[in-house]
Design an enzyme around this catalytic site. Structure first.
Site, PDB file in Angstrom:
ATOM      1  N   TYR A 156      45.980  -5.377 -16.433  1.00 14.34           N
ATOM      2  CA  TYR A 156      44.837  -6.296 -16.473  1.00 14.34           C
ATOM      3  C   TYR A 156      43.559  -5.678 -17.048  1.00 14.34           C
ATOM      4  CZ  TYR A 156      47.905  -9.129 -13.603  1.00 14.34           C
ATOM      5  OH  TYR A 156      48.976  -9.856 -13.157  1.00 14.34           O
TER       6      TYR A 156
ATOM      7  N   ALA B  97      48.509 -16.247  -9.804  1.00 14.42           N
ATOM      8  CA  ALA B  97      49.907 -16.533  -9.460  1.00 14.42           C
ATOM      9  C   ALA B  97      50.163 -18.021  -9.208  1.00 14.42           C
ATOM     10  CB  ALA B  97      50.307 -15.714  -8.234  1.00 14.42           C
TER      11      ALA B  97
ATOM     12  N   ARG C 197      42.915  -3.427  -9.861  1.00 15.39           N
ATOM     13  CA  ARG C 197      44.267  -3.993  -9.737  1.00 15.39           C
ATOM     14  C   ARG C 197      45.055  -3.734 -11.027  1.00 15.39           C
ATOM     15  NH1 ARG C 197      45.642 -10.400 -10.445  1.00 15.39           N
ATOM     16  NH2 ARG C 197      47.838 -10.248  -9.901  1.00 15.39           N
TER      17      ARG C 197
END
Ligand code: DQA
Length: 147
Positions: free
Chosen positions: A24, A78, A19
């Site tokens: 990240y 999130a 991802r």
């Protein structure tokens, strides 16, 4: 006896490694779990490492940590920026909470610059990738030693 610490990861963190590696990093969640287990052992902590994509499961896990763990490291993904339910679950806990983010949320989109989790955390670590989790465990070990 080692103190039990929950390390709780929220949505999409199961995708680490593939991802947005520019944001990240290339470490997988399994890499971070192994590093936390090793660091935990060295610090006398028993690390209970979890990940869920669901807000309700995060709330359940936080309630479980509040009842049975000595401390919590949380990367709510999130939900950090959206979830009053996660904040309320954290506020109901008596144990020390450290917030972690792999990326530096303050260098990113405006909507990432508010954290509900911060309102319940003793401290926050962001921008240091997977190493931030190990630093959070160190902080908890020190806090639990002092208490
Ligand atoms: C994150 C930052 C959040 O803004 C994002 O939604 C995530 C990961 C981080 O670790 O940098 O999923 O928590």
């Amino acid at each position: 006896m080692s103190k039990k610490i929950m390390v709780l990861n929220g949505p999409n963190l199961n995708l680490l490694g593939t991802r947005q590696p520019d944001v990240y990093g290339e470490e997988t969640l399994a890499d971070i779990e192994a590093a936390c287990a090793g660091r935990g052992t060295a610090l006398g902590l028993d690390v209970d490492f979890r990940q869920t994509n669901s807000e309700g499961e995060m709330v359940d896990a936080i309630q479980e940590a509040g009842a049975a763990h000595a401390g919590l490291v949380v990367n709510a993904g999130a939900y950090t920026h959206t979830s009053v339910a996660v904040l309320d679950a954290l506020l109901a806990c008596e144990m020390p909470i450290i917030e972690v983010h792999l990326s530096n949320i303050y260098r990113r989109d405006d909507f990432r610059q508010h954290s509900f989790v911060s309102k319940a955390a003793l401290g926050s670590i962001c921008g240091l990738g997977g190493h931030g989790y190990e630093l959070a465990l160190e902080a908890l070990a020190r806090l639990l030693e002092d208490s």
